[in-house]
Design an enzyme around this catalytic site. Sequence first.
Site, PDB file in Angstrom:
ATOM      1  N   ARG A 145       0.865  -1.174   0.000  1.00  0.00           N
ATOM      2  CA  ARG A 145       0.000   0.000   0.000  1.00  0.00           C
ATOM      3  C   ARG A 145       0.904   1.227   0.000  1.00  0.00           C
ATOM      4  NH1 ARG A 145      -2.252  -3.422   4.129  1.00  0.00           N
ATOM      5  NH2 ARG A 145      -4.349  -4.174   3.615  1.00  0.00           N
ATOM      6  N   LYS A 170      -2.227  -1.518   7.915  1.00  0.00           N
ATOM      7  CA  LYS A 170      -3.654  -1.375   8.142  1.00  0.00           C
ATOM      8  C   LYS A 170      -4.108  -2.324   9.250  1.00  0.00           C
ATOM      9  CE  LYS A 170      -7.925  -0.950   5.448  1.00  0.00           C
ATOM     10  NZ  LYS A 170      -8.518  -1.064   4.104  1.00  0.00           N
ATOM     11  N   HIS A 234      -1.932   2.206  -6.104  1.00  0.00           N
ATOM     12  CA  HIS A 234      -2.648   0.980  -5.721  1.00  0.00           C
ATOM     13  C   HIS A 234      -2.788   0.030  -6.913  1.00  0.00           C
ATOM     14  CE1 HIS A 234      -4.319  -0.469  -1.991  1.00  0.00           C
ATOM     15  NE2 HIS A 234      -5.314  -1.036  -2.636  1.00  0.00           N
ATOM     16  N   ARG A 237      -0.163  -2.551  -6.673  1.00  0.00           N
ATOM     17  CA  ARG A 237      -0.519  -3.606  -5.701  1.00  0.00           C
ATOM     18  C   ARG A 237      -1.510  -4.584  -6.333  1.00  0.00           C
ATOM     19  NH1 ARG A 237      -1.190  -4.681  -0.006  1.00  0.00           N
ATOM     20  NH2 ARG A 237      -3.353  -5.014   0.621  1.00  0.00           N
ATOM     21  N   HIS A 260      -4.581  -8.823   3.934  1.00  0.00           N
ATOM     22  CA  HIS A 260      -6.039  -8.732   3.984  1.00  0.00           C
ATOM     23  C   HIS A 260      -6.580  -9.500   5.183  1.00  0.00           C
ATOM     24  CE1 HIS A 260      -6.416  -7.941  -0.636  1.00  0.00           C
ATOM     25  NE2 HIS A 260      -6.173  -6.839   0.049  1.00  0.00           N
ATOM     26  N   TYR A 269      -9.488 -10.551  -7.143  1.00  0.00           N
ATOM     27  CA  TYR A 269      -8.503 -10.803  -8.194  1.00  0.00           C
ATOM     28  C   TYR A 269      -8.842 -12.034  -9.030  1.00  0.00           C
ATOM     29  CZ  TYR A 269      -6.087  -7.322  -5.495  1.00  0.00           C
ATOM     30  OH  TYR A 269      -5.787  -6.162  -4.827  1.00  0.00           O
TER      31      TYR A 269
END
Length: 287
Positions: A145, A170, A234, A237, A260, A269
């Site tokens: 990120r 995050k 992003h 990524r 995640h 994805y």
Amino acid sequence: MYYLFIHFLYIANGMSVRDFMKILEVKRYSDNTINSYASIVKLARHFFKKPLDQINETELHRYFYFMVHTKKVSYSYQKQIALALKLYYKEMFNKNINLEFLFPARKPQKLPVILSKKEVMLLIQNANNAKHKCMIALTYSAGLRIGELLALKIRDIDSDRMVIHIRNAKGNKDRIVPLAEKIVGKLRSYYKEFLPKEYLFEGQKGGKYSASSLNKLLKLAAKRAKISKNITTHSLRHSYATHLLEKGTDIRVIQKLLGHNSIKTTMIYTHVTEPTLLNITSPFDDL
């Protein structure tokens, strides 16, 4: 101790956005969340031209209507506004306001912008200097990120173990991701030329490199590379995750690499790299 701190803020010279940020720091919110929420509160205060504790819920609803229908904010930002203001009222005025019903009913299912491997190389080649090239290359090579890249310190690159230590990402989580062999030489050359002191990538006056500057240099590199896709950092990524999936990497491994919390986030994805769909031949080719 926390409640004594809050009491001190209340008796200080009024309640400021900075006070709100201090509370979030004490409660261990991430830097990105703190800065985002502070920005949202500042915008709301500017809109109303008066303290937010003097605003009623009807006025707040009017503000949301303005942001959605006039400013055309995204789904995710609309939700973030509600969360930020709800937390602001709770922490600053000990007041619970119901803003959850202002969340969008359904998130639009938009596919991420994906770069090909060739386009990634073109981006790197068309960056201005060794620093810019390394920033783009490292973001893609580790699926970072933007905040994670800019928060990296020199000590976070472990070339002996060939890993990158991402700290306070995050959700205030640390994680380890592989360091690509091909980027080690680039990083060493960059380091010798620019001599950063603390952060791996620093601004001209030291300290963290700015996110806006990174996005700007990426846009310029894309323009020089004649890449017409609407990309951001992003997108690098997204491309990293998609290329891993195309190589046959297990989706749960990709989930861990990206940091995640939910596998559902990573599953997006599969929609851009579904082999059974990508290998279909158009009937036009049979004409």
